[in-house]
Structure formats: structure tokens, C-alpha cells
Design an enzyme around this catalytic site. Structure first.
Site: not given
Ligand code: GLN
Length: 469
Positions: A79, A154, A178
Site C-alpha cells: 500500500k 482504503s 481497511s
Molecule cells: N473506512 C474507514 C475510514 O474511512 C476505515 C479506514 C481504515 O481502516 N484505514 O476511516
């Protein structure tokens, strides 16, 4: 020889590499071919490293000298928020578009030592904030299984890279879901370790008390191989820790009790998801598991708590991106003006929304009402999990309330936030948690089962795949 990367596991590739049946160069070339063919359309990689084949050659040498372990020669995607010396690292943001890392993240150091081939950096929601990759400054990733749909986020790029046959495994970061949510949307395994179980050194911070790096792979066996390599205490991250080893886990006699918080399954969950979940429970019962209804009354506030603590930490962590120390600079008439111009030009809408929210909940007069209150509830949630784990070995829910959705379908941020309803509590408490493919919706979209274990029992999670097959 043609190699079917889309169906090749790390385990199998490792055996083939060690027996000399195939070389790392051949495997990496095959991944590069898939990238060449599909990346323009799917937007999975922000950069493919030009030294990938050189790394593969070195891995082949290592193998010849009998030094190759399980990840030697295996292409892994990272990532775009995990630092690699000399490589760009943008965290999906314009503000860090040309930022080049000056050191290796701890996980990168470990992967390099193992001889893994770092193939490229994957697209993501800006600073890991999102559930679909639609917040990336570089355009969204398309789900390789259905390009009209999101891959989840994400870490959507990392997840999609494995399904698209562009890497055999990948790393993502999980702050509220994420890793697990995109794994579920792409039909693969995604694991969030115990908080601190993997060092955060060299991970661009989103929300430091919640962030953790973890693996994506086709099987739990593969995810375990990656986790084994990257986990463990690191002196550069004071919050890092060792988790129980696989041998220690195997010594604890399995009680085989699964807790199901039924209250969570009452509203807003897709009927296909519910149906699949019941099937998973049936398979577990058939494999000798006892299914127990549990209650987690405070856990229903998880999302509310998350959306106070997370933005507070985001606003603090992102304050260093000011046009002076890192990244993009837009010259203004005064220092304040330079901050304002640089941050306005460099940050996308969701990032700005969270910085404003975080600044608000931390401001004088509101701090006690919001931030401190949220921490009190966070502790209450941790306590209730502690109690529950006296009676059960795992907590089980679906990974997500719906299968992968279409682009633009969740344009209301609050609707988007709801995709993490099942995943966030593990981050608030620090629990290890894994999404395992559990079947398909009526439209043939993948679904996932989310197993969550007590702190430190990460290795127990990898055992569960065989019971829900
Ligand atoms: N979807 C969640 C957010 O928008 C989690 C993001 C993540 O785990 N980095 O914060």
C-alpha cells in the site's frame, strides 16, 4: 511454462521455487504482464518498481544458495503508505505526490530480508480514509471481479492486486476496517493483527492508536506466512509487541465456542449477507463448534466513538503536512497563508472534512464533551469484549453489511461510514480479526465472514478457513 498467477498460492509458489520448477523471475514476469494488460483500466498500482526483476534475480540467487524461506522470490504489493527507501510514497494524496521515503518501514526491512520481491505501490484512499478508494487523489481502483464496482477501501489497491494476478500477496493498513472490508469485496483473505502485533514504524500515520499493518492473500495459510514474517516487537515502535506464537496457540486446547452478537444483525444488513452468514454458522456447527448468542451493548457505539477518536488523531498527525516540512508547498503572503494554500491545494475533501472534525472535537470547551467521553466509551467496549472472551473463543459477524457497491452509490459520507459497522470495534479494542471468503451473493459478488479473537491470539484466526469451506 505458463503460470496461472490468479490461482497460484504463496505456499505452492514457494514449493515450486524451492524445487527449481520455476524461478522468481518467471513468476514476477507473469505478474508484470498482468499489470501491463490491466492496470490502465483498473488503476491498482500507482507505481510498478523498475527494479522488480532485479529483486527477483537476487531472490533466485538466494534460493540457489539454499537461503530461501517461504517468502523468497514471492511478489508482494505494498500500500502506498508503507515506506521503502528511495521510493515515492504519497499515501494516495497530492500533498505527498513527490515525497521520497528516506528509510524502510519495519515490515519492508523484514520482507527484504526474507527475499520477497516488492513489486509496486498500490492505490488507496487519501491517507487511508475511506471504504472504496474513491477518495484517492489518483482516481479510484476498479474491482477486478466487476469493474463497475468498488474494490473496498482504503487498501483497495492492495486487495485488488492479489485478485487481478498482479502480486501473490500484499500489505495494507487497517484503522477501522481497511484490510478486512476490501478483502471481503474482492473475495480474498485480509487480516488485521492485534494492535502493535506488527510495527507501525514507516507507516504513514492516520490514527495512531488504531492503525495496524496486515496481509492480504488468497488463503489463510498464505496470510499466515506473510504475518509470520512481518510481526513482532520492534524497538522503533514503542507500542509494538509480540503475539502468542503458533506453537503456543496450538498448546491451548481449543474450546470451539463462537459468539454471535445478534443485535448487530437486525438493521441495515443485506439479505444475501444474512443468508450467507447463517450458512457459515451451520458449517461451524457441523464442524463441532458451539454457537452462542452474545450481547455487546456498548459496541453499538463503536462507529460514533471511532468518528471522534480517529479524526482527532488524524488532525494531529496531518498537522505536519504544512508546506514547510514535507511535500507540496504553495507560497503565500504570510506563513499562515502558505499553510492555508498548501493544505487547501494538497488535501482532498474527505481529508479536510476529518481535519476540521478532529480539530473541533479537540478544541477547548468541547474536548471533555466529545474526545474524553469517546475514550470512556472505548474503554467500556474493551471491557465488554474482555468479559465476552471469557465464554467464547471468537466473535463472528459478516465482514460487511453489503457486498461490493457501485461507484458513486455512497456519495453521502455517513452512508460510506456505515460500511465499517462490523470492523471498527476490533480497532478500538486492539483485537486481531480476519475476513475469510464465505460465499457469494445472488449477483455472484463475494462475501466474507469476520472472525475476531482475543488480543495476542492472532494465530488462532488462520485456523478457521477450513471450518467454513
Ligand atoms: N473506512 C474507514 C475510514 O474511512 C476505515 C479506514 C481504515 O481502516 N484505514 O476511516
Amino acid at each position: 511454462m505458463t503460470i496461472d498467477i490468479k490461482n497460484l498460492t504463496i505456499k505452492k509458489a514457494g514449493e515450486m521455487l524451492r524445487s527449481g520448477e520455476v524461478t522468481s523471475v518467471e513468476i514476477v514476469k507473469e505478474c508484470l504482464k498482468n499489470i501491463e494488460e490491466k492496470n490502465k483500466e483498473l488503476n491498482i498500482f500507482l507505481e510498478v518498481f523498475d527494479d522488480a526483476l532485479d529483486q527477483a534475480k537476487k531472490a533466485d540467487e538466494m534460493m540457489k544458495n539454499g537461503k530461501g524461506g517461504e517468502l523468497c522470490g514471492i511478489p508482494i504489493a505494498l500500500k502506498d503508505n508503507i515506506l521503502i527507501t528511495g521510493k515515492k510514497n504519497s499515501s494516495g494524496s497530492k500533498i505527498l505526490e513527490n515525497y521520497v521515503a528516506s528509510y524502510d518501514a519495519n515490515v519492508v526491512k523484514k520482507l527484504k530480508e526474507a527475499g520477497a520481491v516488492l513489486i509496486g505501490r498500490t492505490n488507496m484512499d487519501e491517507f487511508a480514509m475511506g471504504s472504496s478508494t474513491e477518495n484517492s487523489a489518483y482516481g479510484p481502483v476498479k474491482n477486478p471481479l466487476d469493474p463497475t464496482r468498488v474494490p473496498g477501501g482504503s487498501s483497495g489497491g492492495s486487495s485488488a492486486s492479489v485478485v487481478a494476478g498482479m502480486a501473490l500477496g500484499s500489505l495494507g493498513s487497517d484503522t477501522g476496517g481497511s484490510i478486512r472490508q476490501p478483502a471481503s469485496f474482492c473475495g480474498i483473505v485480509g487480516m488485521k493483527p492485534t494492535y502493535g502485533g506488527v510495527s507501525r514504524y514507516g507507516l504513514t500515520a492516520m490514527s495512531s492508536s488504531l492503525d495496524v499493518i496486515g496481509p492480504f492473500a488468497k488463503t489463510t495459510e498464505d496470510a499466515e506466512i506473510i504475518f509470520e514474517c512481518i510481526s513482532g516487537k520492534d524497538k522503533m515502535d514503542a507500542t509494538s509487541r509480540d503475539v502468542l506464537s503458533k506453537a503456543e496457540i496450538l498448546k491451548i486446547s481449543p474450546r470451539k465456542v463462537i459468539g454471535v452478537p445478534r443485535d448487530f444483525l437486525k438493521e441495515g444488513v443485506d439479505k444475501d449477507v444474512l443468508k450467507n452468514f447463517e450458512e457459515v454458522l451451520e458449517k461451524l456447527k457441523a464442524n463441532g463448534f458451539e454457537i452462542k448468542d452474545i450481547e455487546l451493548p456498548y459496541t453499538k457505539y463503536s462507529l460514533a466513538v471511532y468518528y471522534i477518536i480517529m479524526p482527532a488523531e488524524v488532525s494531529t498527525n496531518l498537522s505536519r503536512l504544512d508546506g514547510v516540512r514535507y511535500g507540496l508547498r504553495k507560497e503565500g503572503e504570510s506563513m499562515f497563508d502558505t499553510y492555508k494554500k498548501s493544505r487547501s491545494a494538497g488535501f482532498g475533501a474527505e481529508t479536510r472534512r476529518r481535519v476540521i472534525l478532529g480539530t473541533y472535537v479537540l478544541s477547548h470547551g468541547y474536548y471533555d464533551a466529545y474526545y474524553n467521553k469517546a475514550w470512556e466509551v472505548r474503554r467500556a467496549i474493551a471491557k465488554e469484549y474482555e468479559e465476552v472472551f471469557k465464554d467464547v473463543d471468537f466473535v463472528l459477524t459478516p465482514t460487511t453489511p453489503t457486498p461490493a457497491f457501485k461507484f458513486g452509490e455512497k456519495s453521502d459520507p455517513v452512508q460510506m461510514y456505515l460500511s465499517d459497522i462490523f470492523t471498527v470495534s476490533a480497532n478500538l479494542v486492539g483485537l486481531p480479526s480476519i475476513s475469510i471468503p464465505s460465499g457469494f451473493s445472488s449477483d455472484n459478488l463475494p462475501l466474507g465472514a469476520l472472525f475476531t479473537a482475543p488480543i495476542g491470539k492472532d494465530f488462532s484466526l488462520f485456523e478457521m478457513e477450513k471450518y467454513i469451506k
